[in-house]
Scaffold this motif. Structure first.
Motif, mmCIF file in Angstrom:
data_model
loop_
_atom_site.group_PDB
_atom_site.id
_atom_site.type_symbol
_atom_site.label_atom_id
_atom_site.label_comp_id
_atom_site.label_asym_id
_atom_site.label_seq_id
_atom_site.Cartn_x
_atom_site.Cartn_y
_atom_site.Cartn_z
ATOM 1 N N PRO A 59 -3.792 -2.006 -14.371
ATOM 2 C CA PRO A 59 -2.757 -1.047 -13.975
ATOM 3 C C PRO A 59 -1.592 -1.695 -13.223
ATOM 4 N N TYR A 60 -1.836 -2.835 -12.606
ATOM 5 C CA TYR A 60 -0.804 -3.485 -11.806
ATOM 6 C C TYR A 60 -0.317 -4.785 -12.429
ATOM 7 N N CYS A 61 -0.477 -4.940 -13.746
ATOM 8 C CA CYS A 61 -0.143 -6.210 -14.398
ATOM 9 C C CYS A 61 1.346 -6.544 -14.331
ATOM 10 N N ASP A 62 2.211 -5.550 -14.209
ATOM 11 C CA ASP A 62 3.652 -5.811 -14.172
ATOM 12 C C ASP A 62 4.208 -5.970 -12.763
ATOM 13 N N THR A 63 3.359 -5.876 -11.763
ATOM 14 C CA THR A 63 3.840 -6.010 -10.387
ATOM 15 C C THR A 63 3.840 -7.465 -9.959
ATOM 16 N N GLN A 64 4.545 -7.741 -8.884
ATOM 17 C CA GLN A 64 4.643 -9.101 -8.355
ATOM 18 C C GLN A 64 3.492 -9.442 -7.407
ATOM 19 N N ILE A 65 2.592 -8.516 -7.179
ATOM 20 C CA ILE A 65 1.469 -8.743 -6.268
ATOM 21 C C ILE A 65 0.516 -9.760 -6.899
ATOM 22 N N LYS A 66 0.210 -10.838 -6.168
ATOM 23 C CA LYS A 66 -0.670 -11.879 -6.701
ATOM 24 C C LYS A 66 -2.139 -11.475 -6.622
ATOM 25 N N ARG A 67 -2.504 -10.830 -5.556
ATOM 26 C CA ARG A 67 -3.889 -10.411 -5.344
ATOM 27 C C ARG A 67 -3.958 -8.896 -5.542
ATOM 28 N N LYS A 68 -4.708 -8.464 -6.556
ATOM 29 C CA LYS A 68 -4.714 -7.053 -6.925
ATOM 30 C C LYS A 68 -6.070 -6.379 -6.748
ATOM 31 N N ILE A 69 -7.093 -7.141 -6.403
ATOM 32 C CA ILE A 69 -8.446 -6.594 -6.300
ATOM 33 C C ILE A 69 -8.766 -6.334 -4.832
ATOM 34 N N PRO A 70 -8.898 -5.056 -4.435
ATOM 35 C CA PRO A 70 -9.144 -4.740 -3.030
ATOM 36 C C PRO A 70 -10.633 -4.660 -2.697
ATOM 37 N N ILE A 71 -10.964 -5.138 -1.518
ATOM 38 C CA ILE A 71 -12.291 -4.927 -0.942
ATOM 39 C C ILE A 71 -12.046 -4.129 0.329
ATOM 40 N N PRO A 72 -12.491 -2.866 0.359
ATOM 41 C CA PRO A 72 -12.220 -2.023 1.528
ATOM 42 C C PRO A 72 -13.037 -2.457 2.743
ATOM 43 N N THR A 73 -12.523 -2.115 3.915
ATOM 44 C CA THR A 73 -13.234 -2.355 5.171
ATOM 45 C C THR A 73 -13.427 -1.008 5.867
ATOM 46 N N GLU A 74 -14.095 -1.005 6.996
ATOM 47 C CA GLU A 74 -14.289 0.241 7.731
ATOM 48 C C GLU A 74 -12.993 0.791 8.293
ATOM 49 N N GLN A 75 -12.042 -0.074 8.527
ATOM 50 C CA GLN A 75 -10.729 0.380 8.991
ATOM 51 C C GLN A 75 -9.975 0.864 7.751
ATOM 52 N N PRO A 76 -9.594 2.138 7.694
ATOM 53 C CA PRO A 76 -9.056 2.703 6.451
ATOM 54 C C PRO A 76 -7.768 2.057 5.943
ATOM 55 N N ASN A 77 -7.016 1.410 6.796
ATOM 56 C CA ASN A 77 -5.764 0.802 6.332
ATOM 57 C C ASN A 77 -5.861 -0.717 6.196
ATOM 58 N N LEU A 78 -7.079 -1.259 6.138
ATOM 59 C CA LEU A 78 -7.272 -2.699 6.029
ATOM 60 C C LEU A 78 -8.138 -3.011 4.811
ATOM 61 N N PHE A 79 -7.598 -3.811 3.897
ATOM 62 C CA PHE A 79 -8.310 -4.236 2.701
ATOM 63 C C PHE A 79 -8.256 -5.753 2.612
ATOM 64 N N LEU A 80 -9.305 -6.357 2.091
ATOM 65 C CA LEU A 80 -9.304 -7.776 1.773
ATOM 66 C C LEU A 80 -8.883 -7.864 0.314
ATOM 67 N N MET A 81 -7.789 -8.546 0.039
ATOM 68 C CA MET A 81 -7.236 -8.599 -1.311
ATOM 69 C C MET A 81 -7.543 -9.948 -1.965
ATOM 70 N N LEU A 82 -8.006 -9.889 -3.215
ATOM 71 C CA LEU A 82 -8.370 -11.085 -3.967
ATOM 72 C C LEU A 82 -7.757 -11.044 -5.354
ATOM 73 N N ASN A 83 -7.634 -12.205 -5.971
ATOM 74 C CA ASN A 83 -7.310 -12.243 -7.389
ATOM 75 C C ASN A 83 -8.612 -12.523 -8.148
ATOM 76 N N ARG A 84 -8.546 -12.545 -9.458
ATOM 77 C CA ARG A 84 -9.756 -12.699 -10.281
ATOM 78 C C ARG A 84 -10.487 -14.010 -9.978
ATOM 79 N N THR A 85 -9.762 -15.102 -9.840
ATOM 80 C CA THR A 85 -10.371 -16.401 -9.561
ATOM 81 C C THR A 85 -11.081 -16.388 -8.215
ATOM 82 N N GLU A 86 -10.439 -15.810 -7.214
ATOM 83 C CA GLU A 86 -11.047 -15.738 -5.881
ATOM 84 C C GLU A 86 -12.289 -14.848 -5.889
ATOM 85 N N LEU A 87 -12.246 -13.746 -6.648
ATOM 86 C CA LEU A 87 -13.411 -12.868 -6.745
ATOM 87 C C LEU A 87 -14.594 -13.608 -7.358
#
Length: 118
Positions: A59-87
């Motif tokens: 869904p985000y293939c046309d965006t400039q964001i390098k890391r598109k895979i979110p890992i949520p945390t207990e804090q609702p506005n904090l996500f750990l973002m990864l790309n496919r290789t990092e995942l």
């Protein structure tokens, strides 16, 4: 403070350490650090195992964001973002087979070096 820390696995961007004294896993990967109990570590592993990289990247293939895979945390506005290789690397780190050999030689693909041919 860890007294009996044992390195369980290591990759280019992180390492997983277990402390027998405090019964905690220490996971360092990229720019984040997690302290996880045995149960939390099991839940974390089950969660990242189920992440579908295609679901997040397409869904985000046309965006400039390098890391598109979110890992949520207990804090609702904090996500750990990864790309496919990092995942994939994080999965290799978490799902280790046996303790890492401290004298293991790294492979060519693990060297982070930009080769410029003049």
């Amino acid at each position: 403070m860890c007294h009996k820390a044992k390195v369980l696995n290591q990759t280019k961007n992180g390492y997983l350490v277990s402390c027998e004294t405090c019964m905690v896993y220490h996971l360092t990967f990229g720019h984040f650090y997690l302290e996880l109990t045995e149960m939390e570590f099991a839940y974390f592993g089950a969660f990242i195992d189920k992440i579908d990289a295609n679901h997040w990247e397409n869904p985000y293939c046309d965006t400039q964001i390098k890391r598109k895979i979110p890992i949520p945390t207990e804090q609702p506005n904090l996500f750990l973002m990864l790309n496919r290789t990092e995942l994939e690397e994080l999965k290799r780190l978490v799902f280790y087979k046996e303790p890492v050999d401290p004298f293991h030689l790294i492979g060519v693909e693990e060297v982070d070096y930009d080769y410029i041919k003049n």
